[in-house]
Write a protein that holds these residues in place. Structure first.
Motif, PDB file in Angstrom:
ATOM      1  N   TYR A  72       0.686  -1.188   0.019  1.00 41.03           N
ATOM      2  CA  TYR A  72      -0.105  -0.113  -0.018  1.00 41.03           C
ATOM      3  C   TYR A  72       0.903   1.107   0.123  1.00 41.03           C
ATOM      4  N   VAL A  73       0.354   2.344  -0.372  1.00 39.60           N
ATOM      5  CA  VAL A  73       1.065   3.600  -0.545  1.00 39.60           C
ATOM      6  C   VAL A  73      -0.021   4.415   0.337  1.00 39.60           C
ATOM      7  N   ASP A  74       0.610   5.523   1.100  1.00 39.96           N
ATOM      8  CA  ASP A  74       0.182   6.311   1.743  1.00 39.96           C
ATOM      9  C   ASP A  74       0.530   7.838   1.311  1.00 39.96           C
ATOM     10  N   LEU A  75      -0.330   8.910   0.815  1.00 36.91           N
ATOM     11  CA  LEU A  75      -0.005  10.125   0.932  1.00 36.91           C
ATOM     12  C   LEU A  75      -0.743  10.729   2.321  1.00 36.91           C
ATOM     13  N   HIS A  76      -0.125  11.619   3.016  1.00 38.06           N
ATOM     14  CA  HIS A  76      -0.632  11.948   4.081  1.00 38.06           C
ATOM     15  C   HIS A  76       0.007  13.320   4.378  1.00 38.06           C
ATOM     16  N   GLY A  77      -1.069  14.157   4.922  1.00 42.07           N
ATOM     17  CA  GLY A  77      -0.782  15.439   5.330  1.00 42.07           C
ATOM     18  C   GLY A  77      -1.951  16.469   5.225  1.00 42.07           C
ATOM     19  N   SER A  78      -2.092  17.500   6.033  1.00 43.50           N
ATOM     20  CA  SER A  78      -3.090  18.360   5.847  1.00 43.50           C
ATOM     21  C   SER A  78      -2.644  19.707   4.973  1.00 43.50           C
ATOM     22  N   THR A  79      -1.459  19.863   4.530  1.00 48.17           N
ATOM     23  CA  THR A  79      -0.870  21.275   4.115  1.00 48.17           C
ATOM     24  C   THR A  79      -1.290  21.098   2.555  1.00 48.17           C
ATOM     25  N   SER A  80      -2.011  22.202   2.023  1.00 46.30           N
ATOM     26  CA  SER A  80      -2.561  22.277   0.731  1.00 46.30           C
ATOM     27  C   SER A  80      -1.364  22.316  -0.277  1.00 46.30           C
ATOM     28  N   GLY A  81      -1.612  21.363  -1.013  1.00 45.06           N
ATOM     29  CA  GLY A  81      -0.602  21.184  -2.366  1.00 45.06           C
ATOM     30  C   GLY A  81       0.573  20.279  -2.011  1.00 45.06           C
ATOM     31  N   GLU A  82       0.595  19.474  -0.785  1.00 41.74           N
ATOM     32  CA  GLU A  82       1.623  19.062  -0.177  1.00 41.74           C
ATOM     33  C   GLU A  82       1.358  17.617   0.459  1.00 41.74           C
ATOM     34  N   LYS A  83       1.973  16.621   0.434  1.00 42.43           N
ATOM     35  CA  LYS A  83       1.701  15.352   1.039  1.00 42.43           C
ATOM     36  C   LYS A  83       2.907  14.614   1.421  1.00 42.43           C
ATOM     37  N   GLU A  84       2.833  13.694   2.537  1.00 42.85           N
ATOM     38  CA  GLU A  84       4.065  12.678   2.836  1.00 42.85           C
ATOM     39  C   GLU A  84       3.844  11.503   2.081  1.00 42.85           C
ATOM     40  N   LEU A  85       4.831  11.003   1.394  1.00 43.58           N
ATOM     41  CA  LEU A  85       4.781   9.680   0.837  1.00 43.58           C
ATOM     42  C   LEU A  85       5.213   8.646   1.548  1.00 43.58           C
ATOM     43  N   GLY A  86       4.540   7.414   1.996  1.00 42.57           N
ATOM     44  CA  GLY A  86       4.900   6.363   2.712  1.00 42.57           C
ATOM     45  C   GLY A  86       4.666   5.141   1.616  1.00 42.57           C
ATOM     46  N   PHE A  87       5.191   4.094   1.837  1.00 47.34           N
ATOM     47  CA  PHE A  87       4.999   2.799   1.070  1.00 47.34           C
ATOM     48  C   PHE A  87       5.324   1.678   1.943  1.00 47.34           C
ATOM     49  N   VAL A  88       4.602   0.334   1.632  1.00 44.22           N
ATOM     50  CA  VAL A  88       4.805  -0.678   2.131  1.00 44.22           C
ATOM     51  C   VAL A  88       4.435  -1.835   1.191  1.00 44.22           C
ATOM     52  N   ILE A  89       5.627  -2.907   1.398  1.00 43.70           N
ATOM     53  CA  ILE A  89       5.325  -3.970   0.431  1.00 43.70           C
ATOM     54  C   ILE A  89       5.426  -5.172   1.351  1.00 43.70           C
ATOM     55  N   GLY A  90       4.258  -6.280   1.166  1.00 47.69           N
ATOM     56  CA  GLY A  90       4.375  -7.443   2.129  1.00 47.69           C
ATOM     57  C   GLY A  90       3.811  -8.364   1.387  1.00 47.69           C
ATOM     58  N   PRO A  91       4.084  -9.485   1.864  1.00 51.32           N
ATOM     59  CA  PRO A  91       4.904  -9.857   2.701  1.00 51.32           C
ATOM     60  C   PRO A  91       6.278  -9.971   2.509  1.00 51.32           C
ATOM     61  N   SER A  92       7.226 -10.268   3.543  1.00 50.79           N
ATOM     62  CA  SER A  92       8.755 -10.098   3.039  1.00 50.79           C
ATOM     63  C   SER A  92       9.138 -10.739   1.878  1.00 50.79           C
ATOM     64  N   TYR A  93       8.749 -12.015   1.551  1.00 51.63           N
ATOM     65  CA  TYR A  93       9.109 -12.637   0.341  1.00 51.63           C
ATOM     66  C   TYR A  93       9.207 -11.804  -0.972  1.00 51.63           C
ATOM     67  N   ARG A  94       8.218 -10.922  -1.040  1.00 50.94           N
ATOM     68  CA  ARG A  94       8.218 -10.153  -2.060  1.00 50.94           C
ATOM     69  C   ARG A  94       9.164  -8.861  -2.192  1.00 50.94           C
ATOM     70  N   TRP A  95       9.864  -8.790  -1.114  1.00 53.70           N
ATOM     71  CA  TRP A  95      11.245  -7.889  -1.192  1.00 53.70           C
ATOM     72  C   TRP A  95      12.160  -8.315  -2.113  1.00 53.70           C
ATOM     73  N   GLY A  96      12.883  -7.106  -2.483  1.00 56.47           N
ATOM     74  CA  GLY A  96      14.140  -7.458  -3.386  1.00 56.47           C
ATOM     75  C   GLY A  96      13.567  -7.621  -5.189  1.00 56.47           C
ATOM     76  N   GLN A  97      12.519  -7.186  -5.315  1.00 55.83           N
ATOM     77  CA  GLN A  97      11.884  -7.600  -6.536  1.00 55.83           C
ATOM     78  C   GLN A  97      11.453  -6.218  -7.375  1.00 55.83           C
ATOM     79  N   GLY A  98      11.789  -5.086  -6.763  1.00 53.22           N
ATOM     80  CA  GLY A  98      11.635  -3.922  -7.375  1.00 53.22           C
ATOM     81  C   GLY A  98      10.191  -3.361  -6.948  1.00 53.22           C
ATOM     82  N   LEU A  99       9.466  -3.993  -6.350  1.00 53.37           N
ATOM     83  CA  LEU A  99       8.244  -3.491  -5.958  1.00 53.37           C
ATOM     84  C   LEU A  99       8.089  -2.369  -5.054  1.00 53.37           C
ATOM     85  N   GLY A 100       8.967  -2.182  -4.200  1.00 52.20           N
ATOM     86  CA  GLY A 100       8.955  -0.861  -3.309  1.00 52.20           C
ATOM     87  C   GLY A 100       9.197   0.306  -4.276  1.00 52.20           C
TER      88      GLY A 100
END
Length: 174
Positions: A72-100
């Motif tokens: 999932y991807v998060d775009l978070h924040g209340s400032t107009s025109g600006e958000k913080e990006l967060g991202f999570v890939i799961g479970p761990s066997y999917r890591w290292g495949q470029g998904l992040g």
């Protein structure tokens, strides 16, 4: 050959079971800082996230070409025109495949193209070298350091990154 793009969509009730199952992956939980009391509690948490997401948080499911929920991807924040990006890939066997990287790229593109943001920022603990590498690979500029944190039991601190719509255009085509 370029891997197929990941798709973003709103979280759905059915996603709660998949996300709750990620809580059984010890490696995943250690890296993401998830605290799991039980699969039922985690499932209930995700159902609440689908039903009552705070207004300043946009959380989008990330699907691969087979329609599997891979993060999932998060775009978070209340400032107009600006958000913080967060991202999570799961479970761990999917890591290292470029998904992040692909998920973070999709999140930035969504922020600029769908939400008409002017600026997206993110931060990652220095000790979380994979996340730092992803943010750098997307052309986000380091803007400074943030507060302290802990990653896998190691004291660390946050690196902060930022990109603007005008800076991002070249990265949309890569």
């Amino acid at each position: 050959m370029t891997p197929p793009a990941l798709r973003l969509r709103p979280l759905q009730h059915a996603d709660a079971a998949v996300l709750a199952a990620w809580g059984e992956d010890t490696t995943f939980c250690q890296h993401t800082g998830w605290t799991v009391t039980s699969r039922v509690a985690l499932h209930d948490f995700w159902v609440r996230q689908v039903e009552y997401s705070p207004g300043e948080l946009i959380r989008l499911a990330v699907e691969d070409a087979d329609d599997d929920l891979v993060g999932y991807v998060d775009l978070h924040g209340s400032t107009s025109g600006e958000k913080e990006l967060g991202f999570v890939i799961g479970p761990s066997y999917r890591w290292g495949q470029g998904l992040g990287q692909r998920a973070a790229r999709a999140g930035i593109a969504h922020g600029f193209n769908e939400l008409a943001l002017n600026c997206i920022w993110s931060e990652a603990l220095v000790a979380n070298t994979a996340s730092v590498r992803i943010l750098r690979s997307l052309g986000m500029q380091e803007t400074g350091t943030g507060g302290p944190g802990v990653f896998l039991g190691e004291e660390s601190y946050y690196l902060q990154f930022r990109t603007r719509r005008t800076e991002w255009t070249g990265y949309l085509e890569r």
